[in-house]
Design a protein around this motif. Structure first.
Motif, short mmCIF file in Angstrom:
data_model
loop_
_atom_site.label_atom_id
_atom_site.label_comp_id
_atom_site.label_asym_id
_atom_site.label_seq_id
_atom_site.Cartn_x
_atom_site.Cartn_y
_atom_site.Cartn_z
N CYS A 164 -35.97 41.68 65.04
CA CYS A 164 -35.69 40.95 66.15
C CYS A 164 -37.11 40.64 66.70
O CYS A 164 -37.82 41.58 66.95
N CYS A 167 -37.42 42.69 70.57
CA CYS A 167 -37.24 44.23 70.63
C CYS A 167 -38.10 44.60 69.39
O CYS A 167 -38.50 45.95 69.25
N HIS A 192 -31.51 39.67 68.35
CA HIS A 192 -30.02 40.38 68.88
C HIS A 192 -29.76 39.69 69.88
O HIS A 192 -30.58 38.89 70.79
N CYS A 195 -31.06 40.85 73.29
CA CYS A 195 -32.43 40.55 73.46
C CYS A 195 -32.70 39.25 73.74
O CYS A 195 -33.66 38.69 74.84
ZN LIG Z 1 -33.55 43.03 69.53
#
Ligand SMILES: [Zn+2]
Length: 202
Positions: A164, A167, A192, A195
């Motif tokens: 991702c 993150c 994600h 996120c």
């Molecule tokens: Zn993420």
């Protein structure tokens, strides 16, 4: 053809008719095709050579597959545009959908086995040939759709990586909701969904 399938003049004894065909038709009239198929399969256990029952087995299998595949059209969309070229893909839903496709293809394959047996004894029956065509085209269509979906899912990590952008943790493409966005002409970035959403708020 699909509606008049029962009229196909295939061999069926009065006993088979009374004990299996009639009760199965009763279920089919209430659109209860799985029960109809059960009855016909029980009949085939006792009368494996019954052509009438073989045809009904294929017919009810086809009806079950047909019903299931129309239910799929009410399935939530697995890919949703989020604007600005971002796309959200629901991995869990995609996996579920692929599972459904597989189930339907399995049912159609069993229907096809029955039709193939019938073709061996009735090679010139136009009804049987036509019905085999129905099953084949449905199977091909579903196979194509699920193949496209599988290719998309399995290629994604190669294109967008497995992490991702938000993150920096790993992404599970077949269970999580993932957002894709083009970062440059050739690069695709993956996030994600949470996120991506929290980043958009800032
Ligand atoms: Zn993420």
């Amino acid at each position: 053809m699909a509606e008049g399938g029962f009229d196909v003049p295939l061999k069926c004894s009065p006993e088979e008719y009374k004990h299996f065909v009639e009760p199965a038709m009763q279920e089919a009239q209430n659109s209860n095709f799985p029960s109809a198929l059960d009855i016909v399969e029980n009949g085939l256990n006792a009368h494996p050579a019954s052509e009438g029952l073989m045809f009904l087995k294929a017919y009810f299998g086809y009806k079950i597959a047909d019903t299931m595949s129309s239910e799929l059209s009410s399935f939530p969309k697995v890919i949703q545009p989020l604007g600005n070229g971002a796309l959200m893909v629901d991995g869990a839903m995609t996996s579920q959908l692929l599972g459904k496709f597989q189930e339907i293809v399995k049912i159609l394959s069993e229907a096809e086995e029955s039709i193939n047996e019938l073709l061996q004894v009735n090679p010139n029956s136009q009804e049987v040939v036509a019905f085999k065509g129905y099953i084949d085209s449905k199977k091909n269509q579903l196979g194509q759709e699920s193949e496209n979906m599988k290719v998309t899912i399995s290629n994604t990590p190669n294109i967008a990586g497995s992490f991702c952008v938000g993150c920096r943790k790993s992404i599970s493409y077949d269970t999580q909701k993932v957002v894709f966005r083009k970062s440059s002409a050739s690069q695709l970035e993956a996030w994600h969904l949470p996120c991506f959403q929290s980043k958009s708020k800032n």
